[in-house]
Write a protein that holds these residues in place. Structure first.
Motif, PDB file in Angstrom:
ATOM      1  N   GLN A   6     -20.183   5.885  32.108  1.00  6.85           N
ATOM      2  CA  GLN A   6     -20.954   6.242  31.399  1.00  6.85           C
ATOM      3  C   GLN A   6     -21.329   5.001  30.136  1.00  6.85           C
ATOM      4  OE1 GLN A   6     -19.206  10.585  30.645  1.00  6.85           O
ATOM      5  NE2 GLN A   6     -21.132  10.216  29.361  1.00  6.85           N
ATOM      6  N   ARG A  22     -26.761   6.922  29.592  1.00  3.95           N
ATOM      7  CA  ARG A  22     -26.625   6.710  30.689  1.00  3.95           C
ATOM      8  C   ARG A  22     -25.489   7.101  31.635  1.00  3.95           C
ATOM      9  NH1 ARG A  22     -29.697   3.039  27.972  1.00  3.95           N
ATOM     10  NH2 ARG A  22     -31.909   2.892  28.608  1.00  3.95           N
ATOM     11  N   CYS A  23     -25.609   7.515  32.826  1.00  2.00           N
ATOM     12  CA  CYS A  23     -24.717   7.954  33.682  1.00  2.00           C
ATOM     13  C   CYS A  23     -24.709   7.499  35.090  1.00  2.00           C
ATOM     14  CB  CYS A  23     -24.348   9.263  33.641  1.00  2.00           C
ATOM     15  SG  CYS A  23     -23.158  10.270  34.842  1.00  2.00           S
ATOM     16  N   TRP A  34     -24.513  17.296  32.378  1.00  2.00           N
ATOM     17  CA  TRP A  34     -24.111  16.909  30.960  1.00  2.00           C
ATOM     18  C   TRP A  34     -23.622  17.708  30.027  1.00  2.00           C
ATOM     19  CZ3 TRP A  34     -24.916  11.490  29.441  1.00  2.00           C
ATOM     20  CH2 TRP A  34     -25.333  10.995  30.324  1.00  2.00           C
ATOM     21  N   CYS A  91     -20.749  13.425  30.985  1.00  2.00           N
ATOM     22  CA  CYS A  91     -21.271  13.107  31.968  1.00  2.00           C
ATOM     23  C   CYS A  91     -20.276  13.672  33.415  1.00  2.00           C
ATOM     24  CB  CYS A  91     -21.813  12.029  32.644  1.00  2.00           C
ATOM     25  SG  CYS A  91     -22.841  12.022  34.313  1.00  2.00           S
ATOM     26  N   GLY A 105     -16.916  11.600  33.556  1.00  2.00           N
ATOM     27  CA  GLY A 105     -16.668  10.445  32.933  1.00  2.00           C
ATOM     28  C   GLY A 105     -16.010  10.221  31.661  1.00  2.00           C
ATOM     29  N   THR A 108     -19.730   9.225  26.260  1.00  2.00           N
ATOM     30  CA  THR A 108     -20.331   8.463  25.018  1.00  2.00           C
ATOM     31  C   THR A 108     -20.169   8.897  23.798  1.00  2.00           C
ATOM     32  OG1 THR A 108     -21.908   7.461  26.565  1.00  2.00           O
ATOM     33  CG2 THR A 108     -22.545   7.266  24.199  1.00  2.00           C
TER      34      THR A 108
END
Lengths: 113, 114
Positions: A6, A22-23, A34, A91, A105, A108
């Motif tokens: 991520q 972003r992933c 998400w 993600c 992940g 963020t």
């Protein structure tokens, strides 16, 4: 074998702005989900993408939108940011049909000021 | 609607002692149940999952959980904890909806003291 990647890891935005997270899914995975995790809370499902389409959506307003690309990577977009959007965005990737084999992940961390 | 309740927000325990983290769920359909661990500033790591079959599920790092349908519970246990087990633990449920979204509890902070 890379897991779920991520970017960025941290982000600070101002109220009213727009943000894109972003992933990149784990190699071999074709589905991306998400989640939003507010401080001290459990993750909440935002939506899931498979075959470049949104397959299921949680209880989030239309300000939250997403996209999946042909290489299975995904973006999460949030418009008109509110202070309450400050959270860790996670993600998770998986393979359709492989029952609940999610890989998450590291997230963020979005701070809205 | 499905929901998950983790009955303890914090569980302090001494190193090498046993621990149980409690999780109750509600669902009107067949469920799949999970425990995840989250270390500081990291994502979620799957400890174990129950999909079907034996109600006693063994996971990584010496953890196990027991699915109890009559009590709608899925408690996580470890016979002897280590300092490194200090983390946030999340119970999650998912119904047979095809797309597999997870519904998480609020989390339990396990604090292992020396």
């Amino acid at each position: 074998d890379a897991g779920v990647t991520q970017s960025p890891t941290h982000l600070i935005k101002t109220r009213g702005q727009q943000v894109t997270l972003r992933c990149s899914p784990k190699s071999g995975h074709d589905t991306v989900s998400w989640y939003q995790q507010a401080l001290g809370q459990g993750p909440q499902f935002i939506f899931q993408y498979y075959e470049e389409e949104e397959r299921q959506r949680g209880n989030f307003p239309d300000r939250f939108s997403g996209h999946q690309f042909p290489n299975y990577s995904s973006e999460l977009n949030v418009n008109a940011l509110l202070l309450g959007d400050s959270a860790l965005y996670l993600c998770a990737s998986s393979l359709q049909g492989a029952h609940y084999g999610y890989t998450f992940g590291s997230g963020t961390r979005l701070t809205v000021v | 609607a499905q929901s998950v309740t983790q009955l303890d927000s914090q569980v302090p325990v001494f190193e090498e002692a046993p621990v149980e983290l409690r999780c109750n769920y509600s669902s009107s359909v067949s469920v799949y149940l999970f425990w995840y661990v989250q270390y500081p500033n990291q994502g979620l790591q799957l400890l174990l999952k129950y999909l079907s079959g034996s109600t006693l599920v063994k996971g990584i790092n010496g953890f196990e959980a027991e699915f109890n349908k009559s009590q709608t519970s899925f408690h996580l246990r470890k016979p002897s904890v280590h300092i490194s087990d200090t983390a946030e633990y999340f119970c999650a449920v998912s119904g047979d909806e095809g797309t597999g979204k997870l519904i998480f509890g609020q989390g339990t902070t396990l604090q292992v003291k020396p």
